[in-house]
Design an enzyme around this catalytic site. Structure first.
Site, PDB file in Angstrom:
ATOM      1  CB  ALA A 159      -0.755  -0.180   1.271  1.00 26.11           C
ATOM      2  CD  GLU A 181       6.822  -6.587  -3.325  1.00 23.03           C
ATOM      3  OE1 GLU A 181       6.316  -7.924  -3.273  1.00 23.03           O
ATOM      4  OE2 GLU A 181       6.891  -5.390  -1.965  1.00 23.03           O
ATOM      5  CB  VAL A 224      15.667  -5.305  -0.359  1.00 22.57           C
ATOM      6  CG1 VAL A 224      16.446  -4.913  -0.116  1.00 22.57           C
ATOM      7  CG2 VAL A 224      15.010  -4.782  -1.406  1.00 22.57           C
ATOM      8  CB  CYS A 307      -5.296  -2.845  11.276  1.00 26.33           C
ATOM      9  SG  CYS A 307      -6.991  -2.552  11.713  1.00 26.33           S
ATOM     10  CB  THR A 453      -3.575   1.822   9.640  1.00 26.77           C
ATOM     11  OG1 THR A 453      -3.976   3.330   9.453  1.00 26.77           O
ATOM     12  CG2 THR A 453      -4.167   2.053  11.100  1.00 26.77           C
ATOM     13  CB  ALA A 454      -4.429   1.107   4.609  1.00 24.14           C
ATOM     14  CB  ALA A 455      -6.636   5.051   7.279  1.00 27.18           C
ATOM     15  CB  CYS A 487      -9.071   2.102  13.832  1.00 30.12           C
ATOM     16  SG  CYS A 487      -9.217   0.201  14.420  1.00 30.12           S
TER      17      CYS A 487
END
Length: 555
Positions: A159, A181, A224, A307, A453-455, A487
């Site tokens: 993300a 990646e 990596v 999370c 978190t992704a947020a 969350c």
């Protein structure tokens, strides 16, 4: 499973599953060599699992783990000994097969011509040309050889990595960016709680990595294995290096499944599950639907974890299902938390406690899951007492949802980029590395004191983009990250307590209270989580469209 022959006696393969062993036996293989350290990747079966099935199938198995890019003469010698001692033919495996092929090339360097070794590896799809000359060198690891050079290199295509690449290219289309990646799949991990609750399908939370990364980036499909910031280089598979002018490090967090004794051998069976793995979230829902009476445990390890509300989310959605099915009174729910509070931001605790009481959840603070016996369905917790001493607590279960302990990836922990705790050492505002000014970090692997978190990554990506361009004199000022994290606590099917906060645990709502009051469960927040946030993730965040994520300039 793609087994590729190097010789008549040896083939190599990417990671195998326990279910592949019977097929290998039927194909005539007599032995298996594992070159991948346990706990290296999500969903990776342990060597013990493979060895157990191998023994049952009449195959020998040997564990020769090697860290990517760090091949020693001793490693090659042990591999050569295994080739000599084990029954043949043999299949060797690691994450992608590269380490196994590399070990073979080093082991065979004194007996085959370089051309023969390179061509055999090439026919199997592996490039070992750069390592042939290293055999017999005195150093433990091969000398570095450049594989590529890019202006901006991003480590990690999750993300954070995909979002920061998109944010950079949204600002300047002509930037030379490479993303390192190894994975071929990209996951919307915030959706796994919903999979475990029977709301989403697992398949809807994944896409091909190539379809997610911005088209104008160079994708280096490799792992990596080290950082050399003093010479602006990143080490990748087979000892090759990628050079950079600016580096952005966001490799995610390591889920340390091996940190709980016995867990790897029982995950996905015996009632043991976790929404922290793509393949296990559906099993969570299977267990929830089938449980009509008994004891259900939900665990939360010491912070930090990604999370932090996810362990509770799994518990609330499970309890809500049992309530709707009129079986909740038959199920004893226990929440085991290594910490001493239900949630780190006090403003949201009253609403959560209302659901704890509604579902008759037993709260057990200062209890850390340290071992599990799946066959006897017994969990073992280390309970920390008020005087600092500890004792072991046992509890049986019919179902247990485990949140694994978490830490920075080993490649970060063992690098010059890490702080004393092993996390990427960045300024919490600018996200610039504290010692290397041309390096930035974001996402779960940094030491910023925000929720992982992704947020948070959605807010961090534009800040890193702006500050990196500031370094290139393409912006007049730097921007700052305020620690925003979110969350969405799924307290029941159809309602969410939307926790939003910045550094210091200060509540930071995105909406006026008449739309969503985050301190109370609401249907509007559920709609946001179920219907709005997934397309925002795929179509906005990963495309550089910064809806409600515009960065703030430094004062």
């Amino acid at each position: 499973m793609q087994v590729k022959p190097l010789t008549l006696d040896l083939s190599v393969s990417p990671q195998i599953a326990a279910s592949d062993v019977d097929r290998l036996a039927s194909q005539g293989f007599k032995s298996i060599i594992c070159n991948r350290p346990d706990g290296e990747g999500v969903g990776q079966p342990s060597f013990a699992e493979i060895a157990k099935v191998a023994a049952a199938s009449g195959l020998e198995a040997r564990y020769l783990p090697v860290t990517p890019g760090k091949f020693s003469d001793e490693d090659a010698d042990r591999f050569r000994e295994a080739l000599s001692e084990l029954p043949k033919p043999i299949v060797a495996y690691c994450r992608s097969g590269t380490r196994s092929a590399t070990l073979w090339s080093l082991a065979e360097a004194s007996r085959r011509t370089p051309h023969d070794i390179v061509e055999r590896a090439k026919s199997a799809g592996y490039d070992v040309a750069d390592v042939i000359g290293y055999k017999g060198a005195s150093q433990d690891a091969p000398a570095l050889r450049p594989a590529a050079s890019h202006d901006i290199v991003i480590v990690g295509g999750g993300a954070a990595g995909a979002a920061v690449a998109a944010s950079l290219l949204r600002r300047r289309r002509d930037l030379d960016i490479a993303i390192i990646e190894p994975s071929e799949r990209h996951y919307y991990q915030p959706g796994w709680t919903m999979v475990g609750g029977g709301i989403f399908k697992a398949v809807d939370t994944e896409k091909q990595m190539g379809a997610v990364l911005p088209r104008r980036v160079t994708w280096i499909k490799a792992a990596v294995t080290g950082f050399e910031p003093d010479i602006n280089s990143v080490i990748i598979d087979a000892g090759r290096t990628v050079r950079y002018n600016h580096l952005v490090v966001c490799p995610g967090i390591k889920l340390n499944w091996a940190g709980i004794e016995g867990l790897n051998g029982t995950l996905g069976k015996n009632g043991v599950t976790s929404n922290y793995r793509y393949d296990l979230a559906p099993y969570t829902w299977e267990l929830v639907r089938s449980l009509k009476a008994g004891r259900a445990l939900f665990t939360q390890p010491p912070m930090p974890i990604k999370c932090a509300g996810a362990p509770q989310k799994a518990m609330y959605l499970s309890a809500d299902h049992w309530l709707r099915e009129n079986v909740l009174s038959n199920i004893d729910i226990q929440f085991y938390n290594a910490g001493n509070v239900l949630f780190g931001v006090p403003d949201y605790v009253p609403a959560l406690m209302g659901y704890v009481k509604r579902y008759h959840v037993g709260l057990n603070f200062s209890h850390n899951l340290v071992a599990i016996d799946g066959s006897s369905k017994t969990a073992y917790f280390k309970k920390t007492l008020s005087d600092g001493t500890s004792t072991t607590v046992e509890d049986r279960f019919d179902m247990i949802h485990v949140t694994p302990p978490q830490q920075a990836p080993d490649v970060v922990r063992d690098s010059p980029l890490a702080d004393a705790g092993g996390w990427i050492d960045v300024d919490p505002g600018t996200l610039r590395h504290k010692r290397y000014s041309n390096i930035f970090g974001l996402g779960d692997a940094t030491n910023t004191p925000n929720a992982k978190t992704a947020a948070a990554a959605r807010k961090q990506a534009p800040v890193v983009a702006e500050n990196l361009l500031f370094d290139k004199s393409l912006r007049s000022s730097q921007c700052v990250y305020d620690g925003y994290g979110s969350c969405p606590l799924t307290v029941e099917r159809g309602k969410i307590v939307l926790a939003e906060f910045i550094y210091g645990g200060k509540v930071a709502p995105s909406f006026p209270s008449f739309v969503i009051d985050g301190t109370k469960p609401s249907r509007a927040a559920w709609i946001l989580k179920e219907r709005i946030l997934p397309p925002i993730y795929w179509k906005a965040m990963l495309k550089g469209r910064e809806w409600m994520a515009k960065p703030s300039a430094m004062a």
